[in-house]
Design a protein around this motif. Sequence first.
Motif, short mmCIF file in Angstrom:
data_model
loop_
_atom_site.label_atom_id
_atom_site.label_comp_id
_atom_site.label_asym_id
_atom_site.label_seq_id
_atom_site.Cartn_x
_atom_site.Cartn_y
_atom_site.Cartn_z
N VAL A 38 12.31 4.82 -5.31
CA VAL A 38 11.36 4.14 -4.43
C VAL A 38 11.72 2.67 -4.27
N GLN A 39 12.06 2.00 -5.36
CA GLN A 39 12.40 0.57 -5.30
C GLN A 39 13.64 0.33 -4.45
N SER A 40 14.69 1.10 -4.68
CA SER A 40 15.92 0.87 -3.93
C SER A 40 15.75 1.26 -2.47
N CYS A 41 15.01 2.32 -2.20
CA CYS A 41 14.74 2.73 -0.83
C CYS A 41 13.91 1.67 -0.11
N HIS A 42 12.95 1.11 -0.79
CA HIS A 42 12.11 0.06 -0.20
C HIS A 42 12.94 -1.16 0.15
N LYS A 43 13.84 -1.56 -0.76
CA LYS A 43 14.71 -2.71 -0.49
C LYS A 43 15.58 -2.48 0.73
N LYS A 44 16.10 -1.27 0.88
CA LYS A 44 17.04 -0.97 1.95
C LYS A 44 16.35 -0.72 3.29
N CYS A 45 15.20 -0.06 3.28
CA CYS A 45 14.62 0.45 4.52
C CYS A 45 13.41 -0.33 5.06
N ILE A 46 12.66 -0.98 4.20
CA ILE A 46 11.46 -1.68 4.66
C ILE A 46 11.82 -3.15 4.81
N LEU A 47 12.09 -3.54 6.04
CA LEU A 47 12.59 -4.89 6.29
C LEU A 47 11.46 -5.91 6.42
N ASP A 48 10.36 -5.52 7.03
CA ASP A 48 9.24 -6.45 7.23
C ASP A 48 8.22 -6.23 6.11
N THR A 49 8.19 -7.13 5.15
CA THR A 49 7.28 -6.96 4.01
C THR A 49 5.91 -7.58 4.26
N GLN A 50 5.63 -7.94 5.51
CA GLN A 50 4.30 -8.43 5.86
C GLN A 50 3.32 -7.28 6.06
N TYR A 51 3.82 -6.06 6.22
CA TYR A 51 3.02 -4.85 6.37
C TYR A 51 1.95 -5.02 7.45
N ARG A 52 2.41 -5.26 8.66
CA ARG A 52 1.50 -5.45 9.80
C ARG A 52 0.89 -4.14 10.28
N GLU A 53 1.52 -3.03 9.97
CA GLU A 53 1.03 -1.72 10.38
C GLU A 53 0.82 -0.85 9.15
N ALA A 54 -0.12 0.06 9.26
CA ALA A 54 -0.41 0.95 8.13
C ALA A 54 0.66 2.03 7.97
N ASP A 55 1.28 2.42 9.07
CA ASP A 55 2.28 3.48 9.06
C ASP A 55 3.69 2.90 9.11
N LEU A 56 4.65 3.72 8.68
CA LEU A 56 6.05 3.33 8.80
C LEU A 56 6.46 3.32 10.26
N THR A 57 7.40 2.44 10.60
CA THR A 57 7.97 2.48 11.94
C THR A 57 8.94 3.66 12.01
N LYS A 58 9.34 4.00 13.22
CA LYS A 58 10.29 5.11 13.40
C LYS A 58 11.60 4.82 12.66
N GLY A 59 12.10 3.58 12.78
CA GLY A 59 13.34 3.21 12.10
C GLY A 59 13.23 3.28 10.59
N GLU A 60 12.11 2.82 10.05
CA GLU A 60 11.89 2.89 8.60
C GLU A 60 11.84 4.34 8.12
N SER A 61 11.17 5.18 8.88
CA SER A 61 11.04 6.59 8.52
C SER A 61 12.40 7.29 8.51
N VAL A 62 13.20 7.03 9.55
CA VAL A 62 14.54 7.63 9.62
C VAL A 62 15.40 7.13 8.47
N CYS A 63 15.34 5.82 8.17
CA CYS A 63 16.11 5.25 7.08
C CYS A 63 15.74 5.90 5.75
N ILE A 64 14.47 6.06 5.51
CA ILE A 64 14.01 6.67 4.26
C ILE A 64 14.48 8.12 4.16
N ASP A 65 14.35 8.87 5.24
CA ASP A 65 14.82 10.27 5.24
C ASP A 65 16.31 10.35 4.90
N ARG A 66 17.10 9.50 5.53
CA ARG A 66 18.55 9.52 5.27
C ARG A 66 18.87 9.06 3.86
#
Length: 74
Positions: A38-66
């Motif tokens: 979870v920590q390494s995936c968060h570092k790599k895939c979640i670029l905006d740590t301001q968390y403006r939206e409750a859901d993942l963006t499409k790009g974040e979701s694809v990154c996490i899946d991969r």
Amino acid sequence: MGLFGGNSSSAPATASTANVEAATAELDMITDVFNRLVQSCHKKCILDTQYREADLTKGESVCIDRYVASAFPE
């Protein structure tokens, strides 16, 4: 055979201390692997740590899946 190697009869089986310790150690190990993933995936895939939206963006979701797929190949 029941939980912790006991019989699966209607009478409750007592788990040996060694079995409980082994199960606890395994759970600790699995929890550690999950938390590191979870920590390494968060570092790599979640670029905006301001968390403006409750859901993942499409790009974040694809990154996490991969990322998870590459960590646990079939």
